[in-house]
Write a protein that holds these residues in place. Sequence first.
Motif, PDB file in Angstrom:
ATOM      1  N   ASP A  71     -33.876  -9.713  18.626  1.00 45.85           N
ATOM      2  CA  ASP A  71     -33.846  -8.320  18.190  1.00 45.85           C
ATOM      3  C   ASP A  71     -32.760  -7.554  18.949  1.00 45.85           C
ATOM      4  O   ASP A  71     -32.923  -6.391  19.293  1.00 45.85           O
ATOM      5  CB  ASP A  71     -35.219  -7.656  18.391  1.00 45.85           C
ATOM      6  CG  ASP A  71     -35.380  -6.400  17.530  1.00 45.85           C
ATOM      7  OD1 ASP A  71     -34.734  -6.323  16.480  1.00 45.85           O
ATOM      8  OD2 ASP A  71     -36.141  -5.496  17.926  1.00 45.85           O
ATOM      9  N   GLN A  72     -31.670  -8.244  19.200  1.00 44.54           N
ATOM     10  CA  GLN A  72     -30.519  -7.656  19.892  1.00 44.54           C
ATOM     11  C   GLN A  72     -29.242  -7.997  19.130  1.00 44.54           C
ATOM     12  O   GLN A  72     -29.198  -8.958  18.359  1.00 44.54           O
ATOM     13  CB  GLN A  72     -30.407  -8.196  21.327  1.00 44.54           C
ATOM     14  CG  GLN A  72     -31.530  -7.782  22.251  1.00 44.54           C
ATOM     15  CD  GLN A  72     -31.371  -8.387  23.637  1.00 44.54           C
ATOM     16  OE1 GLN A  72     -30.790  -9.462  23.807  1.00 44.54           O
ATOM     17  NE2 GLN A  72     -31.881  -7.701  24.649  1.00 44.54           N
ATOM     18  N   THR A  73     -28.225  -7.203  19.373  1.00 44.12           N
ATOM     19  CA  THR A  73     -26.909  -7.422  18.773  1.00 44.12           C
ATOM     20  C   THR A  73     -25.867  -7.435  19.878  1.00 44.12           C
ATOM     21  O   THR A  73     -25.937  -6.625  20.812  1.00 44.12           O
ATOM     22  CB  THR A  73     -26.578  -6.302  17.768  1.00 44.12           C
ATOM     23  OG1 THR A  73     -27.501  -6.364  16.672  1.00 44.12           O
ATOM     24  CG2 THR A  73     -25.159  -6.430  17.237  1.00 44.12           C
ATOM     25  N   ALA A  74     -24.917  -8.356  19.786  1.00 44.05           N
ATOM     26  CA  ALA A  74     -23.792  -8.385  20.719  1.00 44.05           C
ATOM     27  C   ALA A  74     -22.623  -7.640  20.091  1.00 44.05           C
ATOM     28  O   ALA A  74     -22.235  -7.929  18.961  1.00 44.05           O
ATOM     29  CB  ALA A  74     -23.381  -9.812  21.035  1.00 44.05           C
ATOM     30  N   ILE A  75     -22.095  -6.674  20.818  1.00 40.35           N
ATOM     31  CA  ILE A  75     -20.899  -5.965  20.381  1.00 40.35           C
ATOM     32  C   ILE A  75     -19.744  -6.457  21.243  1.00 40.35           C
ATOM     33  O   ILE A  75     -19.796  -6.369  22.475  1.00 40.35           O
ATOM     34  CB  ILE A  75     -21.077  -4.447  20.491  1.00 40.35           C
ATOM     35  CG1 ILE A  75     -22.199  -4.008  19.548  1.00 40.35           C
ATOM     36  CG2 ILE A  75     -19.773  -3.718  20.170  1.00 40.35           C
ATOM     37  CD1 ILE A  75     -22.505  -2.538  19.586  1.00 40.35           C
ATOM     38  N   VAL A  76     -18.733  -6.991  20.594  1.00 44.04           N
ATOM     39  CA  VAL A  76     -17.627  -7.652  21.281  1.00 44.04           C
ATOM     40  C   VAL A  76     -16.343  -6.853  21.070  1.00 44.04           C
ATOM     41  O   VAL A  76     -16.009  -6.487  19.949  1.00 44.04           O
ATOM     42  CB  VAL A  76     -17.447  -9.087  20.757  1.00 44.04           C
ATOM     43  CG1 VAL A  76     -16.308  -9.792  21.488  1.00 44.04           C
ATOM     44  CG2 VAL A  76     -18.745  -9.873  20.898  1.00 44.04           C
ATOM     45  N   THR A  77     -15.632  -6.607  22.155  1.00 46.05           N
ATOM     46  CA  THR A  77     -14.359  -5.902  22.082  1.00 46.05           C
ATOM     47  C   THR A  77     -13.581  -6.190  23.356  1.00 46.05           C
ATOM     48  O   THR A  77     -13.942  -7.093  24.111  1.00 46.05           O
ATOM     49  CB  THR A  77     -14.580  -4.383  21.898  1.00 46.05           C
ATOM     50  OG1 THR A  77     -13.328  -3.731  21.678  1.00 46.05           O
ATOM     51  CG2 THR A  77     -15.269  -3.763  23.093  1.00 46.05           C
ATOM     52  N   ASN A  78     -12.493  -5.461  23.582  1.00 46.17           N
ATOM     53  CA  ASN A  78     -11.819  -5.531  24.877  1.00 46.17           C
ATOM     54  C   ASN A  78     -11.300  -4.154  25.249  1.00 46.17           C
ATOM     55  O   ASN A  78     -11.065  -3.301  24.381  1.00 46.17           O
ATOM     56  CB  ASN A  78     -10.709  -6.591  24.901  1.00 46.17           C
ATOM     57  CG  ASN A  78      -9.718  -6.438  23.770  1.00 46.17           C
ATOM     58  OD1 ASN A  78      -8.943  -5.494  23.745  1.00 46.17           O
ATOM     59  ND2 ASN A  78      -9.737  -7.377  22.830  1.00 46.17           N
ATOM     60  N   VAL A  79     -11.196  -3.924  26.545  1.00 48.13           N
ATOM     61  CA  VAL A  79     -10.821  -2.603  27.054  1.00 48.13           C
ATOM     62  C   VAL A  79      -9.821  -2.752  28.199  1.00 48.13           C
ATOM     63  O   VAL A  79      -9.666  -3.833  28.780  1.00 48.13           O
ATOM     64  CB  VAL A  79     -12.050  -1.812  27.557  1.00 48.13           C
ATOM     65  CG1 VAL A  79     -13.043  -1.562  26.451  1.00 48.13           C
ATOM     66  CG2 VAL A  79     -12.714  -2.533  28.730  1.00 48.13           C
ATOM     67  N   MET A  80      -9.186  -1.649  28.518  1.00 52.80           N
ATOM     68  CA  MET A  80      -8.283  -1.591  29.659  1.00 52.80           C
ATOM     69  C   MET A  80      -9.016  -0.894  30.806  1.00 52.80           C
ATOM     70  O   MET A  80      -9.451   0.251  30.660  1.00 52.80           O
ATOM     71  CB  MET A  80      -7.027  -0.808  29.293  1.00 52.80           C
ATOM     72  CG  MET A  80      -5.917  -0.913  30.321  1.00 52.80           C
ATOM     73  SD  MET A  80      -5.136  -2.545  30.325  1.00 52.80           S
ATOM     74  CE  MET A  80      -4.236  -2.488  28.771  1.00 52.80           C
ATOM     75  N   PRO A  81      -9.179  -1.553  31.970  1.00 53.98           N
ATOM     76  CA  PRO A  81      -9.839  -0.912  33.103  1.00 53.98           C
ATOM     77  C   PRO A  81      -8.871   0.014  33.830  1.00 53.98           C
ATOM     78  O   PRO A  81      -7.650  -0.073  33.658  1.00 53.98           O
ATOM     79  CB  PRO A  81     -10.245  -2.090  33.987  1.00 53.98           C
ATOM     80  CG  PRO A  81      -9.193  -3.125  33.715  1.00 53.98           C
ATOM     81  CD  PRO A  81      -8.809  -2.949  32.270  1.00 53.98           C
ATOM     82  N   GLY A  82      -9.429   0.862  34.678  1.00 50.78           N
ATOM     83  CA  GLY A  82      -8.602   1.791  35.435  1.00 50.78           C
ATOM     84  C   GLY A  82      -7.962   1.183  36.663  1.00 50.78           C
ATOM     85  O   GLY A  82      -7.093   1.800  37.288  1.00 50.78           O
ATOM     86  N   SER A  83      -8.394  -0.029  37.035  1.00 49.96           N
ATOM     87  CA  SER A  83      -7.817  -0.711  38.196  1.00 49.96           C
ATOM     88  C   SER A  83      -7.595  -2.174  37.835  1.00 49.96           C
ATOM     89  O   SER A  83      -8.104  -2.662  36.823  1.00 49.96           O
ATOM     90  CB  SER A  83      -8.740  -0.590  39.403  1.00 49.96           C
ATOM     91  OG  SER A  83     -10.030  -1.111  39.105  1.00 49.96           O
TER      92      SER A  83
END
Length: 405
Positions: free
Chosen positions: A184-196
């Motif tokens: 009863d869960q969903t995985a949301i997949v993406t990528n991001v740029m961290p601040g460090s």
Amino acid sequence: MKSVFDIVIAGGGLAGSTLACALASTGARIAIIESSAAAAQRPGFDDRAIALAYGSKRIFDGIGLWDAIAPGATPITKIHVSERGGFGFAHLDAAEERVPALGYVVLARELGVAISGQLEDSGITRLSPATVVDFTQQGQQLDVNIVADGEQRQLQTSLLVAADGGESLIRQQLAIKTRCWDYDQTAIVTNVMPGSAHANIAYERFTPSGPLALLPMTDNRYGVVMTVAAASRDAVMALDDAAFLSLLQRRFGFRCGRFSRVGRRICYPLRLILASEAVGPRIALVGNAGHALHPVSGQGFNLGLRDIAVLAELLAAALRQRQDPGAPQLLEDYQRRRLPDQQRVALLTDGLVRLFSNPLGAISLGRNLGMLAADLLPGVRHAIAHHAMGLGAIRSRLARGVPLE
């Protein structure tokens, strides 16, 4: 007219194509049945990240694929595990384990391009778009009925490998008993740029909504796997980029600075699928066709690669000796060597999800004390690292980085 092959692989995704690469040097007549006609594309910012355990890197070494994968692979030198709102944490360190990396993060498309490139001149037949309709045993052969380019065809083979994913038609037609559990869960997949700078550190953070993983990638990006309740999926997917980054920041904190520039988001439901058998008459299951796991700890694809390593070793030995690649004894050996690892990893992964989903205060206290104990005890920490690197299972030649030939 029947087209005759020694081995037919149903499924031309990462698992099926990797197995074909591993067997290419045997000279066997091999066909891949792939439902998608889309050609591999060069990776972009929106690509999905895959975490390869150190043991999986060695398998690709043995197959001869790692040199093509390595330029786009980001090493994981440390893993940090924590619980949101808790005091406990644990860490794993490649230097402590005396390995160059605990694992590597690669882009799914780059991995696909490397595998496809090795298959191009291999002599392996690829039928695409095509799907398996059914199959029947005829003595020491299987007749496999397929639809290719809208036309019905029949293939004859000594062995059919099911690499056709969690909804495996072949597994279903075999009527193999399967344990299924919807989280009863969903995985949301993406990528991001961290601040460090990510400094090659991977994070696994447990939150009330489910696990949250950050995987270091090229260009100082993080691959993100965020677990949310299935009922929240549509609302989270509908958020604009700024709102999604704000949600991610609240769940993870500011250990990596302020997140920016989020990639395209995709999602998929999370469930456990575990087949009770890994084989049928002249059929072997590999990868998600036999087991699909929750992404916590990133074990799913790595478990499938260990299936491939063992099956490829058994098949290469049989083909060298001109023996039947679909013989019952070979398939029994494959099942004997793979089922315990599959069941153990599925049990550990499922137990981890359930343990960190329990909201009771006493359980939370125990979890945090357990993480602290694991972090303070080198022996425990080493055992966890050994498992995370995929080095605890029965070994094969490829798992040692040794070619089959």
